[in-house]
Design a protein around this motif. Structure first.
Motif, mmCIF file in Angstrom:
data_model
loop_
_atom_site.group_PDB
_atom_site.id
_atom_site.type_symbol
_atom_site.label_atom_id
_atom_site.label_comp_id
_atom_site.label_asym_id
_atom_site.label_seq_id
_atom_site.Cartn_x
_atom_site.Cartn_y
_atom_site.Cartn_z
ATOM 1 N N GLN A 192 4.546 5.286 -7.983
ATOM 2 C CA GLN A 192 5.066 5.096 -6.631
ATOM 3 C C GLN A 192 5.138 6.451 -5.913
ATOM 4 O OE1 GLN A 192 8.774 2.942 -6.980
ATOM 5 N NE2 GLN A 192 7.778 1.142 -7.847
ATOM 6 N N MET A 193 5.191 6.420 -4.588
ATOM 7 C CA MET A 193 5.018 7.634 -3.798
ATOM 8 C C MET A 193 6.286 8.478 -3.681
ATOM 9 S SD MET A 193 2.711 6.083 -0.686
ATOM 10 C CE MET A 193 3.161 7.489 0.325
ATOM 11 N N ASP A 194 6.083 9.763 -3.482
ATOM 12 C CA ASP A 194 7.167 10.714 -3.236
ATOM 13 C C ASP A 194 7.716 10.481 -1.824
ATOM 14 O OD1 ASP A 194 8.769 12.926 -2.692
ATOM 15 O OD2 ASP A 194 7.409 14.349 -3.648
ATOM 16 N N PRO A 195 9.026 10.199 -1.677
ATOM 17 C CA PRO A 195 9.600 9.960 -0.349
ATOM 18 C C PRO A 195 9.427 11.116 0.629
ATOM 19 C CG PRO A 195 11.104 9.183 -2.039
ATOM 20 C CD PRO A 195 10.021 9.943 -2.748
ATOM 21 N N ALA A 196 9.104 12.295 0.142
ATOM 22 C CA ALA A 196 8.920 13.449 1.035
ATOM 23 C C ALA A 196 7.567 13.451 1.730
ATOM 24 C CB ALA A 196 9.078 14.754 0.243
ATOM 25 N N ASN A 197 6.657 12.553 1.304
ATOM 26 C CA ASN A 197 5.276 12.623 1.783
ATOM 27 C C ASN A 197 4.990 11.641 2.901
ATOM 28 O OD1 ASN A 197 4.997 14.517 -0.181
ATOM 29 N ND2 ASN A 197 3.584 13.336 -1.463
ATOM 30 N N ARG A 198 4.294 12.147 3.906
ATOM 31 C CA ARG A 198 3.902 11.329 5.055
ATOM 32 C C ARG A 198 2.398 11.076 5.080
ATOM 33 N NH1 ARG A 198 3.703 13.492 11.266
ATOM 34 N NH2 ARG A 198 2.993 11.552 12.236
ATOM 35 N N ALA A 200 0.815 -1.211 0.000
ATOM 36 C CA ALA A 200 0.000 0.000 0.000
ATOM 37 C C ALA A 200 0.849 1.262 0.000
ATOM 38 C CB ALA A 200 -0.928 0.002 1.219
ATOM 39 N N VAL A 201 1.958 1.206 0.743
ATOM 40 C CA VAL A 201 2.793 2.392 0.941
ATOM 41 C C VAL A 201 4.164 2.085 0.358
ATOM 42 C CG1 VAL A 201 3.688 4.035 2.627
ATOM 43 C CG2 VAL A 201 1.489 2.892 3.046
ATOM 44 N N LEU A 225 10.764 4.438 8.897
ATOM 45 C CA LEU A 225 10.247 3.889 10.152
ATOM 46 C C LEU A 225 9.162 4.771 10.755
ATOM 47 C CD1 LEU A 225 13.515 2.550 11.831
ATOM 48 C CD2 LEU A 225 11.784 1.254 10.581
ATOM 49 N N ASP A 226 9.230 6.087 10.489
ATOM 50 C CA ASP A 226 8.157 6.964 10.956
ATOM 51 C C ASP A 226 6.837 6.609 10.280
ATOM 52 O OD1 ASP A 226 9.353 7.880 8.520
ATOM 53 O OD2 ASP A 226 8.388 9.836 8.774
ATOM 54 N N ILE A 227 6.918 6.194 9.018
ATOM 55 C CA ILE A 227 5.711 5.801 8.293
ATOM 56 C C ILE A 227 5.180 4.472 8.824
ATOM 57 C CG2 ILE A 227 4.726 5.390 6.026
ATOM 58 C CD1 ILE A 227 5.778 8.260 6.485
ATOM 59 N N VAL A 228 6.080 3.546 9.130
ATOM 60 C CA VAL A 228 5.656 2.285 9.745
ATOM 61 C C VAL A 228 4.874 2.560 11.019
ATOM 62 C CG1 VAL A 228 6.435 0.122 10.797
ATOM 63 C CG2 VAL A 228 7.592 0.990 8.757
ATOM 64 N N ARG A 229 5.375 3.472 11.848
ATOM 65 C CA ARG A 229 4.688 3.806 13.097
ATOM 66 C C ARG A 229 3.348 4.485 12.821
ATOM 67 N NH1 ARG A 229 3.155 2.025 17.286
ATOM 68 N NH2 ARG A 229 5.256 1.150 17.469
ATOM 69 N N ASP A 230 3.317 5.407 11.862
ATOM 70 C CA ASP A 230 2.049 6.062 11.526
ATOM 71 C C ASP A 230 1.010 5.049 11.061
ATOM 72 O OD1 ASP A 230 2.911 8.624 12.108
ATOM 73 O OD2 ASP A 230 3.462 9.109 10.039
ATOM 74 N N VAL A 231 1.427 4.130 10.203
ATOM 75 C CA VAL A 231 0.499 3.117 9.703
ATOM 76 C C VAL A 231 0.026 2.216 10.832
ATOM 77 C CG1 VAL A 231 0.299 1.108 8.178
ATOM 78 C CG2 VAL A 231 1.392 3.198 7.347
ATOM 79 N N ARG A 232 0.965 1.809 11.699
ATOM 80 C CA ARG A 232 0.599 0.971 12.834
ATOM 81 C C ARG A 232 -0.431 1.665 13.731
ATOM 82 N NH1 ARG A 232 0.110 -3.738 13.352
ATOM 83 N NH2 ARG A 232 -1.921 -2.756 13.297
ATOM 84 N N ARG A 263 -3.392 7.921 3.545
ATOM 85 C CA ARG A 263 -4.487 7.848 2.583
ATOM 86 C C ARG A 263 -4.410 6.547 1.782
ATOM 87 N NH1 ARG A 263 -2.870 13.307 1.699
ATOM 88 N NH2 ARG A 263 -2.054 12.864 -0.400
ATOM 89 N N GLU A 264 -3.203 6.200 1.368
ATOM 90 C CA GLU A 264 -3.024 4.962 0.607
ATOM 91 C C GLU A 264 -3.423 3.733 1.444
ATOM 92 O OE1 GLU A 264 -2.263 4.254 -2.432
ATOM 93 O OE2 GLU A 264 -1.246 5.973 -3.313
ATOM 94 N N ALA A 265 -2.965 3.692 2.681
ATOM 95 C CA ALA A 265 -3.271 2.552 3.546
ATOM 96 C C ALA A 265 -4.775 2.458 3.807
ATOM 97 C CB ALA A 265 -2.509 2.673 4.857
ATOM 98 N N GLU A 266 -5.396 3.596 4.085
ATOM 99 C CA GLU A 266 -6.835 3.605 4.356
ATOM 100 C C GLU A 266 -7.629 3.108 3.145
ATOM 101 O OE1 GLU A 266 -10.335 6.742 5.804
ATOM 102 O OE2 GLU A 266 -8.364 7.480 5.210
ATOM 103 N N SER A 267 -7.244 3.569 1.949
ATOM 104 C CA SER A 267 -7.945 3.134 0.740
ATOM 105 C C SER A 267 -7.839 1.631 0.550
ATOM 106 C CB SER A 267 -7.365 3.847 -0.489
ATOM 107 O OG SER A 267 -7.629 5.226 -0.459
ATOM 108 N N ASP A 268 -6.631 1.098 0.742
ATOM 109 C CA ASP A 268 -6.443 -0.323 0.494
ATOM 110 C C ASP A 268 -7.186 -1.183 1.505
ATOM 111 O OD1 ASP A 268 -4.915 0.525 -1.565
ATOM 112 O OD2 ASP A 268 -3.110 -0.590 -1.022
ATOM 113 N N ILE A 269 -7.254 -0.749 2.743
ATOM 114 C CA ILE A 269 -8.016 -1.497 3.744
ATOM 115 C C ILE A 269 -9.502 -1.471 3.388
ATOM 116 C CG2 ILE A 269 -8.736 -1.527 6.159
ATOM 117 C CD1 ILE A 269 -5.902 -0.572 6.858
#
Length: 325
Positions: free
Chosen positions: A219-225, A191-192, A252-259, A230-236
């Motif tokens: 694929q996503m821009d590495p600057a975006n959090r 998703a991300v 790793l900040d994105i992993v934590r945000d998704v978690r 949004r991507e994770a929510e859509s896929d779920i």
């Protein structure tokens, strides 16, 4: 003077183990493998020491090595020569990943086979979909990705892992799987997935580099959090059963945000560039490979990953097994 004695809980190896918050287990890992056409082939990937392209006749022995270490999940990537503009090799019933899945499931019925569901390894242009006007056609690509997922499930794949980053790919694949009778096959969505420079060695291993342009339009821009959420929510919402973040180490900040925002299992992909950097530094004697790898993978668990897809899986499984004796 009063102050807190935090060092009390660090006073010995046993004390540190007792209060440790995060642990690596062999069950946490998915081991990626590259299956190549031909016979009696075991090619070491130059940019990924210890990782091989393995032909079908040697595949069972290679998988057995991981299985005997306790690894129970494998992801297959196919390496073929006969590519075309639509990536036919991805979705034909006798495709290389489909045949590898059948062969390995026969020998190891309880081993989970995760099928990477994408077209880039099979297209002559190296992009993850159908090209029109020098760009990837999102909706036309979805049709082929759905066919790929169904063919992989038919071959015996336990988990479908679409990595293409087309809009709507989870919804279309879920519908196709359900209509084909594979309602119980879960989707592990990439998703991300960022347009990262850490993928270079993988493209060496899978022969999947784009022949023109890049993948920044899908694929996503590495600057975006926030985009990751949004991507994770859509896929779920579309039916994803797992959510993957790729790459892991720089995100790793994105992993934590998704978690923090998702209630499905989170997968961190410890990608080829991360692997190659550590291997290169280790070969030069600049680092302690075992300690650094364990620290890196533990950081992914600490960030919130439930599962780690890593080329270090066999190494770490051997280390953990040794430490637990």
């Amino acid at each position: 003077m009063e102050f807190k004695r935090h060092r009390r809980l660090r006073s010995s190896t046993s004390m540190r183990s007792l209060v440790r918050e995060n642990h690596l287990r062999v069950d946490d890992f998915i081991y990626p493998m590259f299956v190549i056409e031909g016979e009696n082939i075991k090619n070491e990937v130059p940019s990924m020491p210890g990782v091989y392209q393995v032909s079908m006749d040697l595949l069972v022995d290679e998988v057995r090595e991981a299985y005997e270490l306790g690894i129970r999940a494998i992801m297959f990537f196919g390496v073929i020569t006969a590519k075309d503009e639509i990536g036919t090799g991805a979705f034909v019933d006798d495709g290389i990943v489909q045949e590898a899945t059948r062969k390995v499931k026969k020998e190891f019925p309880d081993l989970l086979i995760v099928a990477d569901t994408c077209l880039c390894e099979y297209t002559d242009h190296g992009h993850c979909g159908v090209i029109h006007n020098h760009d990837v056609d999102n909706d036309e690509s979805l049709i082929l990705l759905a066919k790929t997922a169904v063919s992989q499930a038919k071959a015996g794949a336990d988990i479908i892992a679409p990595s293409n980053m087309m809009d709507g790919f989870v919804a279309v694949i879920r519908q196709a799987l359900d209509e084909a009778g594979y309602t119980n096959i879960p989707i592990m969505s990439y998703a991300v997935k960022y347009a990262s420079s850490f993928y270079g060695p993988f493209r060496d291993a899978a022969d999947s580099a784009p022949q023109f342009g890049d993948r920044k339009t899908y694929q996503m821009d590495p600057a975006n959090r926030l985009e990751a959420l949004r991507e994770a929510e859509s896929d779920i919402e579309e039916g994803a059963d797992f959510i993957m973040v790729k790459p892991a180490l720089s995100f790793l900040d994105i992993v934590r945000d998704v978690r923090n925002n998702c209630d499905v299992p989170v997968v961190a992909y410890n990608v080829s560039g991360e692997y190659a950097m550590i291997k290169a530094a280790s070969q030069n004697g600049w680092i302690n490979e075992k300690e650094l790898v364990l620290e890196m993978l533990t950081s992914m668990k600490r960030a919130g990953a439930d599962i780690i897809l890593t080329y270090f899986a066999k190494d770490v499984a051997a280390w953990l097994n040794e430490d637990n004796r």
